[in-house]
Design a protein around this motif. Sequence first.
Motif, PDB file in Angstrom:
ATOM      1  N   UNK A   1       0.833  -1.208   0.000  1.00 39.18           N
ATOM      2  CA  UNK A   1       0.000   0.000   0.000  1.00 39.18           C
ATOM      3  C   UNK A   1       0.867   1.258   0.000  1.00 39.18           C
ATOM      4  N   UNK A   2       0.317   2.337  -0.526  1.00 38.55           N
ATOM      5  CA  UNK A   2       1.108   3.551  -0.746  1.00 38.55           C
ATOM      6  C   UNK A   2       1.663   4.153   0.538  1.00 38.55           C
ATOM      7  N   UNK A   3       0.973   3.944   1.661  1.00 38.06           N
ATOM      8  CA  UNK A   3       1.449   4.540   2.914  1.00 38.06           C
ATOM      9  C   UNK A   3       2.782   3.949   3.376  1.00 38.06           C
ATOM     10  N   UNK A   4       3.176   2.807   2.784  1.00 42.12           N
ATOM     11  CA  UNK A   4       4.434   2.163   3.164  1.00 42.12           C
ATOM     12  C   UNK A   4       5.554   2.427   2.161  1.00 42.12           C
ATOM     13  N   UNK A   5       5.257   3.170   1.109  1.00 40.65           N
ATOM     14  CA  UNK A   5       6.312   3.535   0.158  1.00 40.65           C
ATOM     15  C   UNK A   5       7.266   4.537   0.811  1.00 40.65           C
ATOM     16  N   UNK A   6       8.524   4.482   0.432  1.00 35.32           N
ATOM     17  CA  UNK A   6       9.518   5.353   1.043  1.00 35.32           C
ATOM     18  C   UNK A   6       9.536   6.740   0.410  1.00 35.32           C
ATOM     19  N   UNK A   7       9.624   7.734   1.264  1.00 39.33           N
ATOM     20  CA  UNK A   7       9.869   9.114   0.868  1.00 39.33           C
ATOM     21  C   UNK A   7      10.892   9.663   1.859  1.00 39.33           C
ATOM     22  N   UNK A   8      11.939  10.267   1.350  1.00 37.37           N
ATOM     23  CA  UNK A   8      12.946  10.799   2.260  1.00 37.37           C
ATOM     24  C   UNK A   8      13.588   9.735   3.123  1.00 37.37           C
TER      25      UNK A   8
ATOM     26  N   UNK B   1      -8.697  13.625  16.440  1.00 38.62           N
ATOM     27  CA  UNK B   1      -8.159  14.355  15.291  1.00 38.62           C
ATOM     28  C   UNK B   1      -7.835  13.306  14.245  1.00 38.62           C
ATOM     29  N   UNK B   2      -8.679  13.195  13.212  1.00 36.74           N
ATOM     30  CA  UNK B   2      -8.511  12.142  12.201  1.00 36.74           C
ATOM     31  C   UNK B   2      -7.713  12.686  11.023  1.00 36.74           C
ATOM     32  N   UNK B   3      -6.772  11.859  10.548  1.00 36.28           N
ATOM     33  CA  UNK B   3      -5.861  12.352   9.510  1.00 36.28           C
ATOM     34  C   UNK B   3      -5.468  11.237   8.558  1.00 36.28           C
ATOM     35  N   UNK B   4      -5.272  11.596   7.281  1.00 34.63           N
ATOM     36  CA  UNK B   4      -4.805  10.641   6.276  1.00 34.63           C
ATOM     37  C   UNK B   4      -3.348  10.271   6.552  1.00 34.63           C
ATOM     38  N   UNK B   5      -3.055   8.987   6.524  1.00 32.34           N
ATOM     39  CA  UNK B   5      -1.669   8.540   6.707  1.00 32.34           C
ATOM     40  C   UNK B   5      -0.760   9.065   5.621  1.00 32.34           C
ATOM     41  N   UNK B   6      -1.328   9.352   4.452  1.00 36.82           N
ATOM     42  CA  UNK B   6      -0.516   9.789   3.308  1.00 36.82           C
ATOM     43  C   UNK B   6      -0.550  11.316   3.131  1.00 36.82           C
ATOM     44  N   UNK B   7      -0.762  12.037   4.223  1.00 38.11           N
ATOM     45  CA  UNK B   7      -0.571  13.499   4.242  1.00 38.11           C
ATOM     46  C   UNK B   7       0.528  13.802   5.268  1.00 38.11           C
ATOM     47  N   UNK B   8       1.779  13.570   4.908  1.00 36.31           N
ATOM     48  CA  UNK B   8       2.865  13.699   5.887  1.00 36.31           C
ATOM     49  C   UNK B   8       3.320  15.127   6.174  1.00 36.31           C
ATOM     50  N   UNK B   9       2.760  16.113   5.467  1.00 32.76           N
ATOM     51  CA  UNK B   9       3.241  17.488   5.629  1.00 32.76           C
ATOM     52  C   UNK B   9       2.305  18.355   6.471  1.00 32.76           C
TER      53      UNK B   9
ATOM     54  N   UNK C   1       7.928  -1.394  11.795  1.00 28.39           N
ATOM     55  CA  UNK C   1       8.601  -0.171  11.329  1.00 28.39           C
ATOM     56  C   UNK C   1       8.499   0.946  12.366  1.00 28.39           C
ATOM     57  N   UNK C   2       7.420   0.959  13.135  1.00 27.73           N
ATOM     58  CA  UNK C   2       7.322   1.946  14.221  1.00 27.73           C
ATOM     59  C   UNK C   2       8.391   1.678  15.268  1.00 27.73           C
ATOM     60  N   UNK C   3       8.583   0.406  15.618  1.00 29.61           N
ATOM     61  CA  UNK C   3       9.632   0.060  16.586  1.00 29.61           C
ATOM     62  C   UNK C   3      11.017   0.385  16.059  1.00 29.61           C
ATOM     63  N   UNK C   4      11.184   0.246  14.742  1.00 30.04           N
ATOM     64  CA  UNK C   4      12.486   0.533  14.131  1.00 30.04           C
ATOM     65  C   UNK C   4      12.802   2.024  14.149  1.00 30.04           C
ATOM     66  N   UNK C   5      11.850   2.833  13.749  1.00 25.88           N
ATOM     67  CA  UNK C   5      12.102   4.267  13.600  1.00 25.88           C
ATOM     68  C   UNK C   5      11.742   5.087  14.838  1.00 25.88           C
TER      69      UNK C   5
ATOM     70  N   UNK D   1       4.069   6.739   6.023  1.00 22.95           N
ATOM     71  CA  UNK D   1       3.277   6.680   7.252  1.00 22.95           C
ATOM     72  C   UNK D   1       4.092   7.092   8.478  1.00 22.95           C
ATOM     73  N   UNK D   2       5.400   6.823   8.454  1.00 23.37           N
ATOM     74  CA  UNK D   2       6.250   7.205   9.590  1.00 23.37           C
ATOM     75  C   UNK D   2       6.375   8.717   9.704  1.00 23.37           C
ATOM     76  N   UNK D   3       6.524   9.401   8.570  1.00 24.12           N
ATOM     77  CA  UNK D   3       6.587  10.863   8.584  1.00 24.12           C
ATOM     78  C   UNK D   3       5.318  11.434   9.228  1.00 24.12           C
ATOM     79  N   UNK D   4       4.167  10.838   8.871  1.00 26.20           N
ATOM     80  CA  UNK D   4       2.888  11.319   9.382  1.00 26.20           C
ATOM     81  C   UNK D   4       2.761  11.048  10.874  1.00 26.20           C
ATOM     82  N   UNK D   5       3.073   9.842  11.299  1.00 25.84           N
ATOM     83  CA  UNK D   5       2.981   9.491  12.717  1.00 25.84           C
ATOM     84  C   UNK D   5       3.839  10.427  13.561  1.00 25.84           C
TER      85      UNK D   5
END
Length: 236
Positions: free
Chosen positions: A21-28, A108-116, A64-68, A33-37
């Motif tokens: 799924x797109x939320x697990x694709x890497x950016x930066x 506060x509900x938010x899209x996982x794929x809105x990291x900014x 991945x949460x435990x990793x980062x 999803x990690x950027x958003x969390x």
Amino acid sequence: MVFAVICAGGIGSRMGNAEKPKQYLNVGGKPIILHTIEKFVVNESFEKVIVLVPESWISYTRDIINKYLKGIEKVEVLAGGADRNSTIMNSIKYIEDNFTLDDDTIIVTHDAVRPFVTHRIIMDNIDAAVNVGACDTVIPATDTIVESLDGKKISSIPDRSKVYQGQTPQSFKAKKLKELYLSLTDEEKAILTDAAKIYLLKGEAVHLVRGEVFNIKITYPYDLTVAETLINTDRE
């Protein structure tokens, strides 16, 4: 109490990626999803950051949460529902089962794929939900919006000065949101596009919070390129 609800239940079919799924694709250098969390974890307003994902991705998400974010106990990963609103209802059930769901409980509900999303947007959402009960993050429409009822010809062109583009977060008093959702008919539930529409169907007010143009939703491959550029700009 205030809870962040990060909705990551989608499979991202429009991204054209069959592997994940797109939320697990890497950016930066790390999953979107990690950027958003991270934006919510660092905010002391939240009792918990509830992340809702496809059931088959729960273990991977926790890994991945435990990793980062090693040592962060503020995050809870749960299975999402069949659609966005049932996913949000799963988060409210978790709150009800593990904390207190009362008239002052805020989500506060938010899209996982809105990291900014920014700290300002998050705090404005919390303030609006506390003071007026429900809000939606929006930006003014810059392009002319054209409505077509049949997909072939223009039905109407709304006044652009009164039209906004919806973003997230959307924030609510959780108990009232649940009560309104449970009062909907099956026909009403079938036409829902997001949680704010639950309020509108019941004649309840949803107030506007100012978003940002860069608070983008990463949906298509092109958006990944834009996201990389934004992250690199932030680092400079």
